[in-house]
Design an enzyme around this catalytic site. Structure first.
Site, PDB file in Angstrom:
ATOM      1  N   ARG A 199      -8.524  -0.565   4.998  1.00 30.68           N
ATOM      2  CA  ARG A 199      -9.127  -0.082   4.042  1.00 30.68           C
ATOM      3  C   ARG A 199      -9.645  -1.396   3.272  1.00 30.68           C
ATOM      4  O   ARG A 199      -9.824  -1.084   2.361  1.00 30.68           O
ATOM      5  CB  ARG A 199      -7.228  -0.536   3.069  1.00 30.68           C
ATOM      6  CG  ARG A 199      -6.245   0.401   4.035  1.00 30.68           C
ATOM      7  CD  ARG A 199      -4.906   0.270   3.833  1.00 30.68           C
ATOM      8  NE  ARG A 199      -3.355   1.117   3.738  1.00 30.68           N
ATOM      9  CZ  ARG A 199      -3.648   2.886   3.485  1.00 30.68           C
ATOM     10  NH1 ARG A 199      -4.963   3.229   1.598  1.00 30.68           N
ATOM     11  NH2 ARG A 199      -2.807   3.498   3.775  1.00 30.68           N
ATOM     12  N   THR A 247       0.849  -1.157   0.245  1.00 24.86           N
ATOM     13  CA  THR A 247       0.428   0.017   0.310  1.00 24.86           C
ATOM     14  C   THR A 247       0.158   1.466  -0.113  1.00 24.86           C
ATOM     15  O   THR A 247       0.396   2.858  -0.596  1.00 24.86           O
ATOM     16  CB  THR A 247      -0.720   0.034   1.250  1.00 24.86           C
ATOM     17  OG1 THR A 247      -1.202  -1.055   1.146  1.00 24.86           O
ATOM     18  CG2 THR A 247      -1.881   1.652   1.164  1.00 24.86           C
ATOM     19  N   LYS A 255       0.689 -10.459   8.455  1.00 28.28           N
ATOM     20  CA  LYS A 255       0.957  -8.665   9.243  1.00 28.28           C
ATOM     21  C   LYS A 255      -0.531  -8.471   9.317  1.00 28.28           C
ATOM     22  O   LYS A 255      -1.183  -8.702   7.944  1.00 28.28           O
ATOM     23  CB  LYS A 255       0.760  -7.877   7.478  1.00 28.28           C
ATOM     24  CG  LYS A 255       1.957  -6.835   7.997  1.00 28.28           C
ATOM     25  CD  LYS A 255       1.517  -5.851   6.293  1.00 28.28           C
ATOM     26  CE  LYS A 255       2.099  -4.517   7.236  1.00 28.28           C
ATOM     27  NZ  LYS A 255       2.426  -3.282   5.662  1.00 28.28           N
ATOM     28  N   ILE A 310       6.464  -4.930   9.276  1.00 26.97           N
ATOM     29  CA  ILE A 310       6.172  -3.979   8.291  1.00 26.97           C
ATOM     30  C   ILE A 310       5.942  -2.770   8.993  1.00 26.97           C
ATOM     31  O   ILE A 310       5.141  -2.239   9.207  1.00 26.97           O
ATOM     32  CB  ILE A 310       5.499  -4.909   7.493  1.00 26.97           C
ATOM     33  CG1 ILE A 310       5.964  -6.492   7.454  1.00 26.97           C
ATOM     34  CG2 ILE A 310       5.909  -4.000   6.206  1.00 26.97           C
ATOM     35  CD1 ILE A 310       5.333  -7.310   5.904  1.00 26.97           C
ATOM     36  N   TYR A 338      -1.715 -10.372   4.926  1.00 28.60           N
ATOM     37  CA  TYR A 338      -2.190  -8.890   5.029  1.00 28.60           C
ATOM     38  C   TYR A 338      -3.229  -8.591   5.629  1.00 28.60           C
ATOM     39  O   TYR A 338      -4.293  -8.549   4.393  1.00 28.60           O
ATOM     40  CB  TYR A 338      -1.493  -8.253   4.099  1.00 28.60           C
ATOM     41  CG  TYR A 338      -1.523  -6.571   4.240  1.00 28.60           C
ATOM     42  CD1 TYR A 338      -1.873  -6.144   5.896  1.00 28.60           C
ATOM     43  CD2 TYR A 338      -1.416  -5.488   2.981  1.00 28.60           C
ATOM     44  CE1 TYR A 338      -1.913  -4.606   5.951  1.00 28.60           C
ATOM     45  CE2 TYR A 338      -1.549  -4.401   3.539  1.00 28.60           C
ATOM     46  CZ  TYR A 338      -0.869  -3.718   4.484  1.00 28.60           C
ATOM     47  OH  TYR A 338      -1.188  -2.977   5.536  1.00 28.60           O
ATOM     48  N   TYR A 381     -13.290  -3.878  -1.252  1.00 27.22           N
ATOM     49  CA  TYR A 381     -14.533  -3.792  -1.789  1.00 27.22           C
ATOM     50  C   TYR A 381     -15.748  -4.740  -1.357  1.00 27.22           C
ATOM     51  O   TYR A 381     -16.592  -4.335  -1.345  1.00 27.22           O
ATOM     52  CB  TYR A 381     -13.706  -3.280  -3.118  1.00 27.22           C
ATOM     53  CG  TYR A 381     -15.113  -2.387  -3.532  1.00 27.22           C
ATOM     54  CD1 TYR A 381     -15.615  -0.788  -3.168  1.00 27.22           C
ATOM     55  CD2 TYR A 381     -15.181  -3.499  -4.445  1.00 27.22           C
ATOM     56  CE1 TYR A 381     -17.119  -0.100  -4.047  1.00 27.22           C
ATOM     57  CE2 TYR A 381     -16.433  -2.151  -4.954  1.00 27.22           C
ATOM     58  CZ  TYR A 381     -17.377  -1.058  -4.631  1.00 27.22           C
ATOM     59  OH  TYR A 381     -18.277  -0.459  -5.578  1.00 27.22           O
TER      60      TYR A 381
END
Length: 293
Positions: free
Chosen positions: A141, A47, A165, A207, A136, A110
């Protein structure tokens, strides 16, 4: 345990020139600076690298610049994820994994799949990937939280799913993962502000976003945490706290790019729909960096 991904990984930015082309020279400098200052591995095209506004051709060139600069010194993790499972698999099939040690694959955004949908998506990704997979989870998000039980099921069922992550910003969720995970599965913090707490609770590291601009101090904090040196680790955590908060106050990666601009490392330019950090935030960042130094 996959020792390669213990410690500090950094989610590299993609620096742009004023004309929005990729600034490969600055990218190489950032990579070199991280290698020399204690970063343990590099994450490409996450990202923070503005992966959603990078073309497939640019992605190849970015990988090339990072690989050529790195020269095999640090492990490399490549971001390959999305909300169309078939196109993620297609990208995996068409990627040259020479010099790539793992992929970081974001939970589908989404579409808001169920937990079973998330499981089936990552099952398909794991079966297609010739390299280890780091899951992840970033519900802020993706608008869907991948629950600890889904992550643990994937970790138990697929040998090449080696880590997560985790970036839900929820300490209880981290602890649930750490309590229930298989022995060699890594829980990696995706929240810079919680990274030290996660490490002290048994996490494998981070990370990081801010880590790439201040690698020496950030990587040292994580190392001290992994060694159980709580006092010295928290001394650095408190020192880094203000700047860490600032870079996320508008959006990522505009904040970290403002840090790089202030340090004369690269331009603060981002691609739409993101816009540069405001003048007010840039001023606060410059001030915080002065105090930090």
């Amino acid at each position: 345990m996959n020792k390669k991904f213990v410690g500090t990984g950094v989610a590299l930015v993609t620096p742009f020139n004023k004309d929005l082309s990729v600034d490969h020279k600055s990218l190489a400098n950032i990579v070199e600076n991280n290698i020399k200052n204690g970063t343990d591995y590099l994450v490409i095209s996450g990202t923070t690298g503005e992966s959603v506004t990078i073309t497939a051709e640019e992605k190849k060139e970015i990988i090339k610049t990072i690989s050529n600069t790195n020269q095999g010194r640090l492990p490399l993790v490549l971001g390959i994820g999305g909300n169309n499972t078939l196109s993620v698999v297609e990208e995996i099939k068409n990627t040259d994994f020479t010099g790539i040690d793992a992929i970081l694959s974001v939970s589908p955004y989404y579409s808001k799949p169920t937990q079973e949908g998330l499981y089936q998506h990552f099952k398909t990704v794991a079966e297609a990937s010739p390299v280890p997979v780091i899951l992840y989870n970033v519900p802020g998000r993706t608008s869907k939280n991948m629950l600890p039980e889904t992550i643990i099921s994937l970790a138990n069922d697929f040998e090449n799913i080696i880590a997560v992550k985790e970036a839900a910003g929820d300490m209880h969720q981290y602890l649930q993962l750490l309590k229930d995970k298989p022995k060699n599965f890594l829980v990696i913090s995706g929240d810079d502000d919680l990274a030290l707490s996660v490490v002290l609770a048994g996490g494998a590291g981070v990370i990081s976003v801010i880590g790439q601009a201040l690698p020496k101090e950030f990587a040292k904090m994580i190392k001290l945490g992994l060694e159980g040196n709580v006092k010295d680790a928290y001394f650095l955590h408190y020192k880094l706290m203000e700047i860490t908060g600032l870079i996320f106050s508008e959006n990522n990666p505009s904040g970290i790019k403002a840090v790089f601009e202030s340090l004369n490392i690269c331009d603060a330019t981002v691609r739409l729909p993101l816009v540069e950090a405001t003048a007010e935030l840039k001023q606060k960042i410059t001030q915080a960096l002065k105090e930090f130094k």
